[in-house]
Design a protein around this motif. Structure first.
Motif: not given
Length: 445
Positions: A27-42, A126-133
């Protein structure tokens, strides 16, 4: 700095947090935004690469060769995000890094503790997987269920991160279950109230609640959830079961979920445009011009998630060719007992996926032979390719009892065998030898 959406789950597992996260990303990509996703497994495994598929489901391999959680497959199928090893964080990885630092003396003699050292490592990951700017919005899914003791460090880390980022830069989305009690003819909101209460006890306050439900939520039910869970009524979003997972983004858009997220995160973006998704995916799913029966012959068939990417890849191929996939899931052990013709007679293609251990192997070999002799298109992946080689060696090349050294170390014709340079490899994770551990437990697996 990117904006963050932290996704948690409550009441029961397998609620669909991964699908929800991927759908929000779409949905956010359909608005022209660039997204990434992270999964945290315990779990304490460094990655799922050496885990029994019956316990964890499939292993999803990213472009950089990382063996990751199957939810990363959902993320890449729904969005344009290209994920790496940094997009899957496990307790095993976190503790491995912290203990390595402690052994090197990086903590300068300090007592290493869950807080701050483990939580700080999670925040860094989490910050490393976020790919910054390069990213506008990062979705972070926390595996497991609120209340699980192993998830607590991850929940504490995202609590700290939301406080650190400040208002308008991070929100919490909680996926929960609204059960329908058939005998009473009622839906019950109490499990959701308890789940949110558990979150609030550890300092996390949901901004949006996604309610998995079989039945439509009444206005009164939404009002009750909003009141007792301390969220706006518009932030109680029904996530009603759909026929196909690719309909979820459309269902969420009808609930205006993306509009709510854009407002809460103060995002500057275009209007939603799901035209291509609707035309190229949804309409073809609903009204295909033909059907294609395809057999998947495996040894973990009883678990839906064991071959998730293969099923979805076949589904994608059907969509691209304006066809409906008729998937036939066939246990290779049944072919050993009853022969292949009973199961493969009317299929248009046969796919044999990967696996480990000797159980069910002869059934796969019989399936490969049936496909070859009856000119049925065949695709062998990993172990599936190996069984095709064994079958060809035995029945075409005349190499009687040819086999893989994984199943028979003394075979006269080892048509599948380890290379000499592989024999010295000791670590089994994320290597071509990942299956050797599992091979040792073939009776179980």
């Amino acid at each position: 700095m990117p904006k963050y959406i932290f996704v948690t789950g409550g009441v029961v597992s397998s609620l669909g947090k991964g699908i929800a996260s991927a759908s929000i990303g779409k949905l956010l990509e359909s608005r022209g935004l660039k997204v990434t996703l992270i999964k945290c497994d315990p779990y304490i495994n460094v990655d799922p690469g050496t885990m029994n598929p019956y316990q964890h489901g499939e292993v999803y391999v990213t472009e950089d060769g990382a063996e990751t959680d199957l939810d990363l497959g959902h993320y890449e199928r729904f969005t344009n995000a290209r994920l790496t090893k940094d997009n899957n964080i496990t307790t095993g990885k976190i503790y491995y890094n912290v203990i390595s630092k402690e052994r090197r003396g990086d903590y300068l003699g300090k007592t290493v503790q869950i807080i701050p050292h483990i939580t700080d490592e999670i925040k860094t990951a989490i910050k490393r997987g976020s790919h910054g700017s390069k990213t506008d919005v990062v979705l972070v899914e926390i595996g497991g269920t609120v209340g699980d003791i192993e998830s607590l460090p991850f929940l504490e880390a995202i609590r700290q991160l939301k406080l650190e980022f400040g208002k308008g830069h991070a929100i919490n989305v909680h996926v929960t279950l609204i059960p329908f009690i058939k005998s009473a003819g009622e839906i019950k909101t109490k499990p959701t109230q308890h789940s949110v209460g558990t979150l609030r006890e550890i300092g996390i306050f949901p901004d949006i609640i996604l309610c998995r439900t079989e039945k439509k939520l009444s206005k009164e039910a939404k009002e009750k959830i909003a009141l007792f869970c301390n969220v706006q009524q518009e932030a109680v979003i029904p996530a009603i079961d759909v026929r196909n997972i690719y309909e979820v983004p459309m269902a969420f858009s009808n609930q205006k979920l993306d509009e709510l997220i854009v407002k809460m995160l103060e995002l500057d973006c275009a209007e939603r445009d799901l035209t291509k998704w609707n035309e190229k995916v949804i309409q073809r799913l609903k009204s295909p011009s033909r059907e294609i029966p395809v057999a998947v012959v495996g040894k973990y068939i009883s678990l839906q998630d064991a071959y998730k990417s293969i099923y979805e890849a076949l589904c994608h191929g059907a969509i691209a060719n304006d066809a409906r996939l008729v998937l036939k899931r066939i246990d290779s052990e049944n072919i050993e007992k009853s022969g292949p013709e009973k199961y493969l007679k009317n299929v248009k293609a046969v796919l044999i996926p990967g696996g480990f251990g000797s159980r069910g192997i002869e059934g796969k070999i019989l399936a490969a032979r049936y496909a070859r002799e009856n000119n049925i298109p065949f695709f062998g992946i990993c172990l599936g390719m190996q069984t095709a080689v064994i079958e060809f060696a035995r029945n075409v090349c005349g190499l009687k009892n040819a086999n893989s050294t994984e199943f028979d170390l003394k075979t006269r014709y080892p048509v599948i065998s380890l290379l000499e340079e592989q024999r010295q490899i000791k670590s089994k994770g994320a290597t071509p030898l990942g299956g050797i551990i599992k091979g040792q437990f073939s009776k179980i697996i």
